[in-house]
Motif scaffolding. Structure first.
Motif, mmCIF file in Angstrom:
data_model
loop_
_atom_site.group_PDB
_atom_site.id
_atom_site.type_symbol
_atom_site.label_atom_id
_atom_site.label_comp_id
_atom_site.label_asym_id
_atom_site.label_seq_id
_atom_site.Cartn_x
_atom_site.Cartn_y
_atom_site.Cartn_z
ATOM 1 N N ASN A 186 -12.687 16.454 -14.758
ATOM 2 C CA ASN A 186 -11.802 15.295 -14.836
ATOM 3 C C ASN A 186 -10.958 15.193 -13.569
ATOM 4 N N LYS A 187 -10.404 16.314 -13.120
ATOM 5 C CA LYS A 187 -9.579 16.316 -11.908
ATOM 6 C C LYS A 187 -10.416 15.968 -10.670
ATOM 7 N N GLU A 188 -11.650 16.474 -10.633
ATOM 8 C CA GLU A 188 -12.542 16.139 -9.510
ATOM 9 C C GLU A 188 -12.821 14.642 -9.470
ATOM 10 N N GLY A 189 -13.060 14.066 -10.651
ATOM 11 C CA GLY A 189 -13.310 12.627 -10.720
ATOM 12 C C GLY A 189 -12.120 11.820 -10.262
ATOM 13 N N GLN A 190 -10.940 12.230 -10.725
ATOM 14 C CA GLN A 190 -9.721 11.531 -10.312
ATOM 15 C C GLN A 190 -9.509 11.639 -8.799
ATOM 16 N N GLN A 191 -9.799 12.826 -8.261
ATOM 17 C CA GLN A 191 -9.620 13.013 -6.822
ATOM 18 C C GLN A 191 -10.575 12.133 -6.025
ATOM 19 N N SER A 192 -11.812 12.009 -6.494
ATOM 20 C CA SER A 192 -12.791 11.155 -5.810
ATOM 21 C C SER A 192 -12.329 9.699 -5.815
ATOM 22 N N LEU A 193 -11.810 9.254 -6.954
ATOM 23 C CA LEU A 193 -11.304 7.883 -7.032
ATOM 24 C C LEU A 193 -10.075 7.705 -6.140
ATOM 25 N N GLN A 194 -9.210 8.712 -6.137
ATOM 26 C CA GLN A 194 -8.023 8.665 -5.267
ATOM 27 C C GLN A 194 -8.445 8.549 -3.805
ATOM 28 N N ASP A 195 -9.461 9.328 -3.418
ATOM 29 C CA ASP A 195 -9.941 9.303 -2.028
ATOM 30 C C ASP A 195 -10.508 7.930 -1.657
ATOM 31 N N SER A 196 -11.121 7.258 -2.647
ATOM 32 C CA SER A 196 -11.716 5.944 -2.362
ATOM 33 C C SER A 196 -10.654 4.878 -2.146
ATOM 34 N N LEU A 197 -9.407 5.190 -2.505
ATOM 35 C CA LEU A 197 -8.298 4.246 -2.336
ATOM 36 C C LEU A 197 -7.526 4.481 -1.038
ATOM 37 N N THR A 198 -8.009 5.422 -0.229
ATOM 38 C CA THR A 198 -7.360 5.686 1.057
ATOM 39 C C THR A 198 -7.336 4.400 1.886
ATOM 40 N N GLY A 199 -6.196 4.117 2.449
ATOM 41 C CA GLY A 199 -6.070 2.887 3.228
ATOM 42 C C GLY A 199 -5.224 1.853 2.521
ATOM 43 N N LEU A 200 -5.051 2.021 1.196
ATOM 44 C CA LEU A 200 -4.169 1.129 0.449
ATOM 45 C C LEU A 200 -2.736 1.648 0.527
ATOM 46 N N PRO A 201 -1.767 0.782 0.415
ATOM 47 C CA PRO A 201 -0.377 1.246 0.340
ATOM 48 C C PRO A 201 -0.217 2.218 -0.834
ATOM 49 N N GLU A 202 0.678 3.158 -0.688
ATOM 50 C CA GLU A 202 0.832 4.204 -1.717
ATOM 51 C C GLU A 202 1.153 3.609 -3.086
ATOM 52 N N TRP A 203 2.008 2.571 -3.120
ATOM 53 C CA TRP A 203 2.379 1.974 -4.397
ATOM 54 C C TRP A 203 1.171 1.355 -5.095
ATOM 55 N N ALA A 204 0.287 0.722 -4.303
ATOM 56 C CA ALA A 204 -0.905 0.089 -4.877
ATOM 57 C C ALA A 204 -1.875 1.147 -5.387
ATOM 58 N N SER A 205 -2.075 2.189 -4.581
ATOM 59 C CA SER A 205 -2.962 3.285 -4.973
ATOM 60 C C SER A 205 -2.484 3.945 -6.261
#
Length: 287
Positions: free
Chosen positions: A3-22
């Motif tokens: 579950n944590k690995e999945g969340q991390q992968s999704l978090q990584d795919s949001l790189t480049g977005l403002p922190e609040w949006a991510s």
């Protein structure tokens, strides 16, 4: 851990977005992965509700008791597989008592908005459907027809019953006629299913159809509760695609928030396809 690995992968795919949006997107994705579906199951006494639930779901479901007959509060069963939860709501069948049917109408109107789906079991040998038809038209109505999946249960009891270990050609023909009759009477949104839990006939097809009938946000969490034999490639693909599309909808919602600057909106929209692809790829990490 996965579950944590999945969340991390999704978090990584949001790189480049403002922190609040991510953070807002990840918060909503976490809510998605923890969604607890609620499925109602209704049918007259002896329709085989508990047998079907025990056949479908991996965690044990307590037998349906007679408490329903004297209370307006439906029985609820919470299923758990690992960290995933789901609720089954045992709804009373109609047509057994005029007095009770009036009570049940109020109960259904109260419960329907909270349910993701209702499995409506009708016994293969049940010919008294006038009350069911009236109840469906007057209580379920246009607002909730999409939430109902009709299931012809106990198909092994269709005429001419033999008690054998498989359905006869004549029984299958009569079941086909029954399916046509239900389509004429109820004009359901979803195709009618027919099953025999005793003969393990039609249950896999019914499970797949159930997943197709669920709202997108609920399908993955229900799949996680299914017996392994019902988690077919088609079932998993449907749930995985639903999860991806729901994650995509999260990004759409955030990008359409008022007062978001056009450049930020463009960044979120540009990231959408990548995030959806990652969500599909890590679906099994969550479910």
């Amino acid at each position: 851990m996965k579950n944590k690995e999945g969340q991390q992968s999704l978090q990584d795919s949001l790189t480049g977005l403002p922190e609040w949006a991510s953070e807002r997107i990840m918060q909503q994705i976490r809510q998605l992965t923890n969604y607890e579906p609620a499925i109602g199951i209704m049918g007259k006494t002896g329709a085989g509700k508990s047998s079907l639930c025990n056949a479908l779901f991996a965690s044990e479901v307590s037998p349906v008791s007679d408490v329903m007959a004297c209370t307006r509060e439906p029985l609820r069963f919470r299923l758990q597989v690992g960290e995933r939860f789901m609720t089954l709501v045992d709804l009373p069948g109609v047509g057994e008592s005029d007095a009770r049917d009036n009570e049940y109408a109020a109960l259904y109107r109260d419960q329907l908005p909270r349910l993701d789906l209702v499995l409506w079991l009708i016994k293969a040998d049940d010919r008294a459907l006038v009350t069911d038809e009236h109840f469906y038209q007057q209580v379920i109505g246009e607002a909730y027809r999409h939430k109902v999946l009709f299931v012809i249960s106990q198909s092994d009891k269709a005429e001419p019953g033999s008690g054998g270990d498989k359905l006869s050609t004549e029984q299958k023909q009569n079941i086909s006629h029954k399916i046509c009759l239900l389509h004429e009477l109820f004009q359901p949104v979803h195709p009618v299913c027919a099953i025999s839990v005793r003969l393990q006939w039609g249950v896999r097809v019914m499970a797949e159809r159930m997943i197709r009938c669920l709202p997108r946000e609920a399908s993955s969490s229900v799949v996680a509760q299914l017996q392994h034999s019902f988690r077919t490639d088609a079932v998993n693909k449907k749930a995985r695609d639903d999860f991806g599309e729901t994650v995509g909808s999260v990004l759409d919602t955030v990008s359409s928030m008022p007062l978001i600057p056009a450049p930020i909106r463009a960044i979120i929209q540009a990231a959408r396809d990548t995030v959806v692809s990652v969500a599909r790829a890590v679906w099994s990490f969550f479910f």
